[in-house]
Design an enzyme around this catalytic site. Structure first.
Site, mmCIF file in Angstrom:
data_model
loop_
_atom_site.group_PDB
_atom_site.id
_atom_site.type_symbol
_atom_site.label_atom_id
_atom_site.label_comp_id
_atom_site.label_asym_id
_atom_site.label_seq_id
_atom_site.Cartn_x
_atom_site.Cartn_y
_atom_site.Cartn_z
ATOM 1 N N GLY A 232 0.821 -1.217 0.000
ATOM 2 C CA GLY A 232 0.000 0.000 0.000
ATOM 3 C C GLY A 232 0.850 1.260 0.000
ATOM 4 O O GLY A 232 2.079 1.201 -0.089
ATOM 5 N N GLN A 233 0.156 2.406 0.123
ATOM 6 C CA GLN A 233 0.877 3.688 0.021
ATOM 7 C C GLN A 233 1.983 3.791 1.076
ATOM 8 O O GLN A 233 3.126 4.100 0.752
ATOM 9 C CB GLN A 233 -0.100 4.867 0.201
ATOM 10 C CG GLN A 233 0.585 6.212 -0.065
ATOM 11 C CD GLN A 233 -0.108 7.409 0.594
ATOM 12 O OE1 GLN A 233 -0.993 7.249 1.410
ATOM 13 N NE2 GLN A 233 0.318 8.594 0.236
ATOM 14 N N ASN B 26 -3.429 -12.084 5.423
ATOM 15 C CA ASN B 26 -4.707 -11.396 5.306
ATOM 16 C C ASN B 26 -5.243 -11.216 6.734
ATOM 17 O O ASN B 26 -5.429 -12.198 7.450
ATOM 18 C CB ASN B 26 -5.655 -12.260 4.462
ATOM 19 C CG ASN B 26 -6.966 -11.576 4.199
ATOM 20 O OD1 ASN B 26 -7.418 -10.746 4.990
ATOM 21 N ND2 ASN B 26 -7.588 -11.920 3.091
ATOM 22 N N TYR C 81 -14.778 5.321 8.551
ATOM 23 C CA TYR C 81 -13.321 5.351 8.720
ATOM 24 C C TYR C 81 -12.975 5.833 10.132
ATOM 25 O O TYR C 81 -12.190 5.203 10.848
ATOM 26 C CB TYR C 81 -12.730 6.296 7.669
ATOM 27 C CG TYR C 81 -11.233 6.413 7.690
ATOM 28 C CD1 TYR C 81 -10.416 5.353 7.329
ATOM 29 C CD2 TYR C 81 -10.622 7.620 8.058
ATOM 30 C CE1 TYR C 81 -9.033 5.481 7.322
ATOM 31 C CE2 TYR C 81 -9.248 7.757 8.052
ATOM 32 C CZ TYR C 81 -8.455 6.681 7.683
ATOM 33 O OH TYR C 81 -7.094 6.813 7.677
ATOM 34 N N ILE D 50 -0.975 11.700 4.014
ATOM 35 C CA ILE D 50 0.436 11.434 3.712
ATOM 36 C C ILE D 50 0.704 11.718 2.237
ATOM 37 O O ILE D 50 0.019 11.188 1.355
ATOM 38 C CB ILE D 50 0.811 9.961 4.022
ATOM 39 C CG1 ILE D 50 0.421 9.568 5.453
ATOM 40 C CG2 ILE D 50 2.290 9.721 3.774
ATOM 41 C CD1 ILE D 50 1.165 10.259 6.541
HETATM 42 N N1 SER Z 1 -5.467 9.969 4.369
HETATM 43 C C1 SER Z 1 -6.634 9.517 5.078
HETATM 44 C C2 SER Z 1 -7.859 9.715 4.280
HETATM 45 O O1 SER Z 1 -7.935 10.731 3.620
HETATM 46 C C3 SER Z 1 -6.772 10.242 6.392
HETATM 47 O O2 SER Z 1 -6.013 9.641 7.363
HETATM 48 O O3 SER Z 1 -8.723 8.922 4.327
#
Ligand code: SER
Length: 318
Positions: A11-12, A54, A143, A173
């Protein structure tokens, strides 16, 4: 010697964190955990071990932890804020059921665990300016709900079972290796790709929308130095506010334009991204991280912009 498993290594954040950890601890000591469909490639694959892990399959975690004698887990499996709104049950399954599995395996095999929280763990009722370390956390996004739960569950495993859980609340980020996907702060990465490709940027959030952001080298350093910190100094654990820069779309646009004078930007507001961004803090107070484990970022908006443009021009041959 540390033996580390990075869950979500493609991932990023994972793709760069795994390589940075390999540099610091030795290639053989850092396992790149991946899921089917997101296998490591190139240098990430070739420079060290990898294992299918996973988070929703506890056995896969257990097998990797046993095989590589893992003592530290960086658990980066999550859906970002925008995509989590369209797949709330999947966001919960990965973020919380998955975390439960990670923490159980960590408890049994005595591993330290880093599972990031986020600026998304705050909501409308949180003070938005210089958001304190300990404050109201009542987010209304899935989230955010998973991130607050992550903090609580991680603290629970620390106080109840002594599992060494520590984390930071990451801002958006900004990076030039792997693209983020489905986040509210993604625009601050996409704007650089548009600038370097010579394209007009369509900005999804309004001018005046301030959010905390951070350049990847500082984010990696935060995660690694927190996991290295002397435990006796930590009064907090899950999770520390960290901050390095806060800007709105106009400020980042003007900064890029200073180095790419022809760059153009236009606004087409995405209502979901705008609503999420409005509910998040403008800037966090990171005093506790500075006091408890000497957190100090290196990059501000200008130094990050210069480095991003240089790295992306090289990557895209522009
Ligand atoms: N980069 C994340 C988002 O935008 C925030 O922590 O979902």
């Amino acid at each position: 010697m540390k033996n580390i498993l990075v869950i979500g290594s493609t991932g990023q954040i994972g793709s760069e964190l795994t390589m940075e950890l390999r540099k610091r601890y030795g290639n053989e000591h850092v396992v790149a955990g991946y899921i089917v469909g997101a296998e490591p490639k190139g240098e990430l694959l070739e420079s060290g071990p990898s294992a299918r892990t996973n988070v929703t399959d506890r056995q896969s975690l257990e097998m990797a932890v046993k095989e590589y004698h893992i003592d530290t887990i960086y658990n980066l499996a999550a859906l970002l804020s925008v995509v989590a709104e369209s797949r709330p049950s999947m966001a919960w399954k990965i973020g919380i059921d998955g975390l439960w599995n990670v923490l159980e395996v960590a408890r049994e095999h005595e591993c330290a665990v880093f599972t990031p929280s986020s600026i998304g763990s705050f909501g409308e009722s949180t003070p938005h300016i210089k958001t304190p370390q300990d404050t109201v956390q009542r987010p209304r996004t899935m989230y955010g709900i998973t991130k607050v739960t992550t903090e609580l569950l991680s603290d629970y495993y620390y106080t109840k079972y002594g599992v060494d859980t520590r984390a930071v609340r990451f801002p958006g980020i900004i990076s030039n290796v792997t693209l983020p996907g489905g986040g509210t702060t993604d625009y601050a990465v996409e704007i650089f790709y548009a600038a370097v490709k010579g394209e007009k940027f369509i900005c999804p959030v309004k001018p005046g929308t301030y959010m905390d952001m951070m350049y990847m080298p500082d984010a990696l350093n935060a995660a690694i130095s927190l996991m290295e910190a002397a435990p006796a100094r930590l009064k907090h654990r899950n999770a520390f506010n960290i901050a390095s820069m806060s800007f709105d779309p106009e400020e980042i646009y003007q900064m890029i334009k200073k180095y790419v004078p022809d760059f153009e930007m236009e606004y087409q507001i995405d209502p979901l991204k705008q609503a999420i961004a409005d509910s998040w803090p403008d800037c966090l107070d990171d005093t506790c991280a500075r006091e408890e484990w000497d957190w100090k970022p290196k990059y501000d908006l200008e130094s990050m912009t210069v480095d991003m443009l240089e790295k992306l021009r090289a990557k895209l041959n522009k």
